[in-house]
Design a protein around this motif. Structure first.
Motif, PDB file in Angstrom:
ATOM      1  N   ILE A   1       2.116  -5.681  -8.234  1.00  0.00           N
ATOM      2  CA  ILE A   1       2.153  -4.222  -8.340  1.00  0.00           C
ATOM      3  C   ILE A   1       1.397  -3.908  -9.620  1.00  0.00           C
ATOM      4  O   ILE A   1       1.739  -4.416 -10.686  1.00  0.00           O
ATOM      5  CB  ILE A   1       3.597  -3.705  -8.465  1.00  0.00           C
TER       6      ILE A   1
ATOM      7  N   ASP B   1      -3.042   5.280 -10.567  1.00  0.00           N
ATOM      8  CA  ASP B   1      -3.746   4.140  -9.959  1.00  0.00           C
ATOM      9  C   ASP B   1      -2.805   3.007  -9.547  1.00  0.00           C
ATOM     10  O   ASP B   1      -3.137   1.828  -9.688  1.00  0.00           O
ATOM     11  CB  ASP B   1      -4.826   3.591 -10.909  1.00  0.00           C
ATOM     12  N   THR B   2      -1.647   3.352  -9.021  1.00  0.00           N
ATOM     13  CA  THR B   2      -0.688   2.337  -8.590  1.00  0.00           C
ATOM     14  C   THR B   2      -1.159   1.683  -7.296  1.00  0.00           C
ATOM     15  O   THR B   2      -1.518   2.366  -6.345  1.00  0.00           O
ATOM     16  CB  THR B   2       0.712   2.950  -8.396  1.00  0.00           C
ATOM     17  N   THR B   3      -1.163   0.360  -7.302  1.00  0.00           N
ATOM     18  CA  THR B   3      -1.457  -0.410  -6.092  1.00  0.00           C
ATOM     19  C   THR B   3      -0.295  -1.364  -5.841  1.00  0.00           C
ATOM     20  O   THR B   3       0.307  -1.878  -6.783  1.00  0.00           O
ATOM     21  CB  THR B   3      -2.776  -1.210  -6.207  1.00  0.00           C
ATOM     22  N   ILE B   4      -0.006  -1.572  -4.573  1.00  0.00           N
ATOM     23  CA  ILE B   4       1.098  -2.454  -4.193  1.00  0.00           C
ATOM     24  C   ILE B   4       0.589  -3.466  -3.178  1.00  0.00           C
ATOM     25  O   ILE B   4       0.137  -3.097  -2.091  1.00  0.00           O
ATOM     26  CB  ILE B   4       2.283  -1.643  -3.631  1.00  0.00           C
TER      27      ILE B   4
ATOM     28  N   GLY C   1       0.784  -1.221   0.000  1.00  0.00           N
ATOM     29  CA  GLY C   1       0.000   0.000   0.000  1.00  0.00           C
ATOM     30  C   GLY C   1       0.819   1.276   0.000  1.00  0.00           C
ATOM     31  O   GLY C   1       0.273   2.378   0.014  1.00  0.00           O
ATOM     32  N   ARG C   2       2.155   1.161  -0.049  1.00  0.00           N
ATOM     33  CA  ARG C   2       3.005   2.347   0.043  1.00  0.00           C
ATOM     34  C   ARG C   2       4.061   2.437  -1.060  1.00  0.00           C
ATOM     35  O   ARG C   2       4.023   3.324  -1.884  1.00  0.00           O
ATOM     36  CB  ARG C   2       3.672   2.386   1.414  1.00  0.00           C
ATOM     37  N   ARG C   3       5.030   1.505  -1.057  1.00  0.00           N
ATOM     38  CA  ARG C   3       6.116   1.555  -2.039  1.00  0.00           C
ATOM     39  C   ARG C   3       6.685   0.166  -2.274  1.00  0.00           C
ATOM     40  O   ARG C   3       6.513  -0.737  -1.452  1.00  0.00           O
ATOM     41  CB  ARG C   3       7.229   2.517  -1.633  1.00  0.00           C
TER      42      ARG C   3
ATOM     43  N   TRP D   1       5.527   3.740  -6.241  1.00  0.00           N
ATOM     44  CA  TRP D   1       4.914   4.385  -5.089  1.00  0.00           C
ATOM     45  C   TRP D   1       3.419   4.536  -5.343  1.00  0.00           C
ATOM     46  O   TRP D   1       2.999   4.769  -6.472  1.00  0.00           O
ATOM     47  CB  TRP D   1       5.492   5.785  -4.864  1.00  0.00           C
ATOM     48  N   THR D   2       2.638   4.463  -4.297  1.00  0.00           N
ATOM     49  CA  THR D   2       1.200   4.665  -4.453  1.00  0.00           C
ATOM     50  C   THR D   2       0.823   6.147  -4.389  1.00  0.00           C
ATOM     51  O   THR D   2      -0.267   6.510  -4.819  1.00  0.00           O
ATOM     52  CB  THR D   2       0.411   3.907  -3.364  1.00  0.00           C
ATOM     53  N   ASP D   3       1.710   6.993  -3.885  1.00  0.00           N
ATOM     54  CA  ASP D   3       1.392   8.413  -3.726  1.00  0.00           C
ATOM     55  C   ASP D   3       2.149   9.323  -4.700  1.00  0.00           C
ATOM     56  O   ASP D   3       2.217  10.531  -4.496  1.00  0.00           O
ATOM     57  CB  ASP D   3       1.659   8.858  -2.282  1.00  0.00           C
TER      58      ASP D   3
ATOM     59  N   TYR E   1      -0.598  -0.843 -12.124  1.00  0.00           N
ATOM     60  CA  TYR E   1      -0.718   0.586 -12.415  1.00  0.00           C
ATOM     61  C   TYR E   1      -1.243   0.774 -13.825  1.00  0.00           C
ATOM     62  O   TYR E   1      -1.206  -0.137 -14.646  1.00  0.00           O
ATOM     63  CB  TYR E   1       0.625   1.306 -12.250  1.00  0.00           C
TER      64      TYR E   1
END
Length: 141
Positions: free
Chosen positions: A100, A92-95, A33-35, A66-68, A102
């Protein structure tokens, strides 16, 4: 830097036209959810569309996600030498632990070791066709 290891994570790129490309990578750092940082080793030579760069067989890619942030970065290495950095505009990247994902927005920036920047539009034909189709549809109304 060798070949892939047994533990894998899938990098799933969704193109603007909805088609999907998947790459099996080695997870290096996964913060759900982060990187994430992943590693991929080229199994064959791959010319980079729109440039004179060819990623040779054995080139190591370290992908940074990265999700942000509205981009992903690929660090290409031959041995310890940086070949280039490739910044890919994405959304729209999700981890997650196993994938992963996007949406690739087809505009990319290649950063050479000298610091020189090159703007690339990957899948230029596909983007051109989409723009043509959408423009013509709007102008018909």
């Amino acid at each position: 830097m060798g070949s892939q290891t047994r533990t894998t994570i899938t990098e799933r790129k969704t193109r603007l036209d909805g088609s999907v490309v998947e790459y099996v990578c080695e997870p290096l750092v996964i913060e759900e959810g982060r990187r994430a940082l992943v590693r991929y080793v080229a199994e064959e030579d791959r010319p980079l569309e729109g440039t004179d760069l060819v990623l040779r067989k054995g080139t190591v890619t370290v992908g940074h996600f990265w999700t942000d942030r509205p981009y992903n970065v690929y660090h290409w290495l031959q041995g310890a030498r940086t070949v280039a950095l490739y910044v890919s505009v994405a959304t729209d990247t999700t981890i997650e632990p196993t994938v992963i994902a996007y949406r690739d927005l087809v505009v990319d920036v290649l950063i050479r070791p000298s610091g020189a920047l090159e703007t690339c539009v990957t899948e230029g034909r596909r983007l051109s066709a989409e723009i043509e189709r959408e423009t013509r549809a709007v102008l018909r109304t």
